[in-house]
Design an enzyme around this catalytic site. Sequence first.
Site, PDB file in Angstrom:
ATOM      1  N   ASP A   1      -8.104  -4.928   0.043  1.00 19.88           N
ATOM      2  CA  ASP A   1      -8.613  -5.632  -1.132  1.00 19.88           C
ATOM      3  C   ASP A   1      -8.293  -7.119  -1.133  1.00 19.88           C
ATOM      4  OD1 ASP A   1      -9.805  -3.473  -2.310  1.00 19.88           O
ATOM      5  OD2 ASP A   1      -7.931  -2.772  -3.179  1.00 19.88           O
TER       6      ASP A   1
ATOM      7  N   HIS B   1       0.858  -1.189   0.000  1.00 13.64           N
ATOM      8  CA  HIS B   1       0.000   0.000   0.000  1.00 13.64           C
ATOM      9  C   HIS B   1       0.886   1.227   0.000  1.00 13.64           C
ATOM     10  CE1 HIS B   1      -3.131   2.843   1.173  1.00 13.64           C
ATOM     11  NE2 HIS B   1      -4.005   1.914   0.822  1.00 13.64           N
TER      12      HIS B   1
HETATM   13  N1  ACO Z   1       3.987  -7.962  -4.938  1.00  9.73           N
HETATM   14  C1  ACO Z   1       5.341  -8.093  -5.126  1.00  9.73           C
HETATM   15  N2  ACO Z   1       6.207  -7.071  -4.998  1.00  9.73           N
HETATM   16  C2  ACO Z   1       5.704  -5.872  -4.664  1.00  9.73           C
HETATM   17  C3  ACO Z   1       4.326  -5.665  -4.446  1.00  9.73           C
HETATM   18  C4  ACO Z   1       3.450  -6.760  -4.586  1.00  9.73           C
HETATM   19  N3  ACO Z   1       2.140  -6.632  -4.381  1.00  9.73           N
HETATM   20  N4  ACO Z   1       4.102  -4.370  -4.133  1.00  9.73           N
HETATM   21  C5  ACO Z   1       5.312  -3.784  -4.143  1.00  9.73           C
HETATM   22  N5  ACO Z   1       6.279  -4.690  -4.464  1.00  9.73           N
HETATM   23  C6  ACO Z   1       7.717  -4.436  -4.506  1.00  9.73           C
HETATM   24  C7  ACO Z   1       8.112  -3.651  -5.753  1.00  9.73           C
HETATM   25  O1  ACO Z   1       8.443  -4.522  -6.825  1.00  9.73           O
HETATM   26  C8  ACO Z   1       9.307  -2.881  -5.237  1.00  9.73           C
HETATM   27  O2  ACO Z   1      10.395  -3.785  -5.186  1.00  9.73           O
HETATM   28  P1  ACO Z   1      11.912  -3.250  -5.450  1.00  9.73           P
HETATM   29  O3  ACO Z   1      12.202  -2.296  -4.332  1.00  9.73           O
HETATM   30  O4  ACO Z   1      12.735  -4.497  -5.442  1.00  9.73           O
HETATM   31  O5  ACO Z   1      11.886  -2.566  -6.794  1.00  9.73           O
HETATM   32  C9  ACO Z   1       8.932  -2.525  -3.808  1.00  9.73           C
HETATM   33  O6  ACO Z   1       8.033  -3.578  -3.409  1.00  9.73           O
HETATM   34  C10 ACO Z   1       8.227  -1.176  -3.658  1.00  9.73           C
HETATM   35  O7  ACO Z   1       7.129  -1.144  -4.578  1.00  9.73           O
HETATM   36  P2  ACO Z   1       6.434   0.190  -5.122  1.00  9.73           P
HETATM   37  O8  ACO Z   1       5.625  -0.136  -6.313  1.00  9.73           O
HETATM   38  O9  ACO Z   1       7.483   1.259  -5.262  1.00  9.73           O
HETATM   39  O10 ACO Z   1       5.502   0.579  -3.907  1.00  9.73           O
HETATM   40  P3  ACO Z   1       4.362   1.656  -3.948  1.00  9.73           P
HETATM   41  O11 ACO Z   1       4.161   2.134  -2.562  1.00  9.73           O
HETATM   42  O12 ACO Z   1       4.577   2.666  -5.003  1.00  9.73           O
HETATM   43  O13 ACO Z   1       3.090   0.803  -4.443  1.00  9.73           O
HETATM   44  C11 ACO Z   1       1.126  -0.476  -4.483  1.00  9.73           C
HETATM   45  C12 ACO Z   1       2.029   0.463  -3.660  1.00  9.73           C
HETATM   46  C13 ACO Z   1       0.751   0.169  -5.834  1.00  9.73           C
HETATM   47  C14 ACO Z   1      -0.154  -0.711  -3.690  1.00  9.73           C
HETATM   48  C15 ACO Z   1       1.905  -1.811  -4.699  1.00  9.73           C
HETATM   49  O14 ACO Z   1       2.261  -2.365  -3.469  1.00  9.73           O
HETATM   50  C16 ACO Z   1       1.080  -2.801  -5.525  1.00  9.73           C
HETATM   51  O15 ACO Z   1       1.133  -2.760  -6.750  1.00  9.73           O
HETATM   52  N6  ACO Z   1       0.321  -3.722  -4.852  1.00  9.73           N
HETATM   53  C17 ACO Z   1      -0.518  -4.654  -5.556  1.00  9.73           C
HETATM   54  C18 ACO Z   1      -1.808  -3.965  -6.032  1.00  9.73           C
HETATM   55  C19 ACO Z   1      -2.769  -3.676  -4.901  1.00  9.73           C
HETATM   56  O16 ACO Z   1      -3.042  -4.528  -4.062  1.00  9.73           O
HETATM   57  N7  ACO Z   1      -3.323  -2.460  -4.888  1.00  9.73           N
HETATM   58  C20 ACO Z   1      -4.343  -2.059  -3.894  1.00  9.73           C
HETATM   59  C21 ACO Z   1      -3.882  -0.944  -3.029  1.00  9.73           C
HETATM   60  S1  ACO Z   1      -5.077  -0.670  -1.743  1.00  9.73           S
HETATM   61  C22 ACO Z   1      -6.311   0.262  -2.402  1.00  9.73           C
HETATM   62  O17 ACO Z   1      -6.174   0.919  -3.389  1.00  9.73           O
HETATM   63  C23 ACO Z   1      -7.662   0.274  -1.702  1.00  9.73           C
END
Ligand code: ACO
Length: 432
Positions: A366, A309
């Site tokens: 979610d 998140h």
């Molecule tokens: N699965 C695997 N790896 C992940 C995930 C995931 N769900 N989420 C983040 N990472 C990793 C990224 O690859 C990154 O790795 P790195 O440092 O080796 O490059 C690191 O964790 C940081 O990820 P970011 O994308 O920079 O984190 P950010 O805070 O921008 O993204 C987000 C948050 C978009 C929610 C992300 O965690 C994601 O895509 N999750 C899955 C989708 C999801 O569940 N969204 C719902 C959010 S809740 C809502 O809207 C009500």
Amino acid sequence: MSKQAILKLDDKEYTFDTIEGVENEKAVDFRTLRSVSGYISYDEGYGNTGSCQSEITYIDGEVGILRYRGIPIDQLAEKSDFIDSAYLIIYGELPSEEQRISFSKELIKNTNIDTRMIRQFESFPAGAHPMSILTSMMGSLSSYYPELSTNDRALDLENFDRSAASAISKVMTVAALSHRISHGLPVNYPKKGFGFAENFLHLMFSNPHDEYHAPKEVAEALDLILLLHADHEQNCSTSTVRMVASSGANLFASITAGICALWGPLHGGANMAVIKMLEEIHAEGDDGSRFIEQAKSGTSGKRLMGFGHRVYKNFDPRAKIIGQACERLFAVLGVDDPCLDIARNLEQAALKDDYFISRNLYPNVDFYSGIMMRAIGIPLDMFTVMFAIGRMSGWVANWHEVATQPKGKINRPRQIYQGPALRDYVPMDQRG
Ligand code: ACO
């Protein structure tokens, strides 16, 4: 006196006040930056920008706190219900018994939609996406209820109680009808005496000669999902509502813009992505362990949907509540869903895995809300619509906060222009 921040630019020093919130959130007040220095602050995506001072919802993502008007979400989930919490979010205090009765009456009174809207519903092509129908129909409320949407702020505020109740009730009715129409099913009408969630389930699932009266546990589960989605501070859709409201636009116009913002897969679409992921894992005969490895690889293009998140870096307090509620609902319904087993495996494996721990990736709301909605019978293409029904009270409260600001200013960010520098117009016959 508050602390001051000093910024040095081109050998000149500028002093700015700071602002502190009730929970010690700190901000530098840069509102005069451009007028005193000629610079603007650049913050694409607004990740570091406080766009307003608000009294509605508080989140501390580092420690997993979410409170509506100061009250922790876990207390509300346990002791309150969606209508009680919606009132709290909109009016700032929990309702007295009398206020609760009058709010509920107002909601029931406004559940029906103008009968001419049914004809408009019927003009959508079969198979139209329910979110597309929802945005159009909610946008058209101003045509059917012009007295509630005058764009004269004083008048719109005078009618606020009715327009707020209309937004909350009618989004529920319109959402259910969107589903009926998009699947070519006959339309149902709201029933007096049914609670909010019960009414929605009746509108969705009743058929001629076969009225659907949801089991208590199912209606309660849906009510909880709505309560947990009711507000979430300055997210993309709520900021959109505030942006539109700042122009003086009426409540219906502003919330419709919020629904459009919610439609995007990065915002309101993640719960669908979780179900698609679980179904894919099941279809491949995996118990989740292969998928976890792929999600960690960084090259598979796969992510563990429902994990991580932008704001919560410890845990999402809503995820804990909904995870437990999901287990209870499945036990009561006696549903055996292989996707739930896979979800449990994924969660347990990820919570022990260094990759997820070191990146602060925990289940978000979610992760389980989709599984729960599926158990209730909500079709996949309605998941984002459900989110819109829940979030309506937050949007309404935020519209009201903008509309009642004594010195309301239109929201108008600036930009750094990076296009072509000044050049002359070239007539058609001289273009290459
Ligand atoms: N699965 C695997 N790896 C992940 C995930 C995931 N769900 N989420 C983040 N990472 C990793 C990224 O690859 C990154 O790795 P790195 O440092 O080796 O490059 C690191 O964790 C940081 O990820 P970011 O994308 O920079 O984190 P950010 O805070 O921008 O993204 C987000 C948050 C978009 C929610 C992300 O965690 C994601 O895509 N999750 C899955 C989708 C999801 O569940 N969204 C719902 C959010 S809740 C809502 O809207 C009500």
